[in-house]
Design a protein around this motif. Structure first.
Motif, mmCIF file in Angstrom:
data_model
loop_
_atom_site.group_PDB
_atom_site.id
_atom_site.type_symbol
_atom_site.label_atom_id
_atom_site.label_comp_id
_atom_site.label_asym_id
_atom_site.label_seq_id
_atom_site.Cartn_x
_atom_site.Cartn_y
_atom_site.Cartn_z
ATOM 1 N N PRO A 11 36.849 40.688 39.019
ATOM 2 C CA PRO A 11 37.213 41.523 37.873
ATOM 3 C C PRO A 11 36.122 41.588 36.806
ATOM 4 O O PRO A 11 36.025 42.572 36.077
ATOM 5 N N HIS A 12 35.279 40.561 36.740
ATOM 6 C CA HIS A 12 34.204 40.522 35.750
ATOM 7 C C HIS A 12 32.890 41.064 36.309
ATOM 8 O O HIS A 12 32.124 41.697 35.593
ATOM 9 N N THR A 13 32.662 40.817 37.595
ATOM 10 C CA THR A 13 31.397 41.192 38.217
ATOM 11 C C THR A 13 31.367 42.652 38.653
ATOM 12 O O THR A 13 30.366 43.339 38.453
ATOM 13 N N VAL A 14 32.444 43.107 39.260
ATOM 14 C CA VAL A 14 32.539 44.500 39.730
ATOM 15 C C VAL A 14 33.886 45.082 39.255
ATOM 16 O O VAL A 14 34.780 45.348 40.050
ATOM 17 N N PRO A 15 34.022 45.303 37.950
ATOM 18 C CA PRO A 15 35.329 45.698 37.405
ATOM 19 C C PRO A 15 35.849 47.038 37.915
ATOM 20 O O PRO A 15 37.060 47.190 38.119
ATOM 21 N N VAL A 16 34.988 47.991 38.145
ATOM 22 C CA VAL A 16 35.447 49.316 38.603
ATOM 23 C C VAL A 16 36.014 49.215 40.012
ATOM 24 O O VAL A 16 37.113 49.716 40.295
ATOM 25 N N GLU A 17 35.283 48.565 40.893
ATOM 26 C CA GLU A 17 35.724 48.422 42.270
ATOM 27 C C GLU A 17 36.993 47.577 42.359
ATOM 28 O O GLU A 17 37.922 47.896 43.107
ATOM 29 N N HIS A 18 37.026 46.509 41.588
ATOM 30 C CA HIS A 18 38.202 45.641 41.601
ATOM 31 C C HIS A 18 39.422 46.395 41.067
ATOM 32 O O HIS A 18 40.515 46.298 41.637
ATOM 33 N N ALA A 19 39.257 47.149 40.004
ATOM 34 C CA ALA A 19 40.374 47.906 39.429
ATOM 35 C C ALA A 19 40.879 48.964 40.416
ATOM 36 O O ALA A 19 42.097 49.170 40.537
ATOM 37 N N ALA A 20 39.974 49.621 41.120
ATOM 38 C CA ALA A 20 40.386 50.624 42.106
ATOM 39 C C ALA A 20 41.220 49.973 43.205
ATOM 40 O O ALA A 20 42.255 50.521 43.622
ATOM 41 N N TRP A 21 40.804 48.801 43.657
ATOM 42 C CA TRP A 21 41.562 48.074 44.669
ATOM 43 C C TRP A 21 42.937 47.676 44.139
ATOM 44 O O TRP A 21 43.951 47.874 44.815
ATOM 45 N N GLN A 22 42.986 47.154 42.924
ATOM 46 C CA GLN A 22 44.256 46.730 42.348
ATOM 47 C C GLN A 22 45.221 47.903 42.166
ATOM 48 O O GLN A 22 46.426 47.767 42.396
#
Length: 81
Positions: A11-22
């Motif tokens: 969530p801190h390192t790749v927030p855009v990708e993590h948010a899309a997955w979530q």
């Protein structure tokens, strides 16, 4: 207990990708809940809703892999805050 660092750091390192997955995971959970609640529906409605849930899960899995690849290729912190 083992903790997967991806779940903590992504969530801190790749927030855009993590948010899309979530977000995709949340959509899948909603679709799956609807499948479980539709016992009285006729077969065609159940099958359509089930297919939506399957498609949502596949997209969530795909986006998880995108997030993991982005996280693995991102510069990692050395643990000093």
């Amino acid at each position: 207990m083992a903790v997967e660092f991806f779940l903590i750091d992504a969530p801190h390192t790749v927030p855009v990708e993590h948010a899309a997955w979530q977000e995709a995971l949340a959509r899948w959970r909603i679709a799956a809940d609807r499948v479980f609640q539709c016992e009285s529906w006729d077969n065609s409605q159940f099958e359509r809703l089930n297919q939506v849930a399957v498609d949502a899960k596949q997209e969530a899995d795909r986006l998880e892999q995108v997030a993991r690849m982005a996280w693995r290729s991102a510069p990692q912190s050395n643990g000093n805050c």
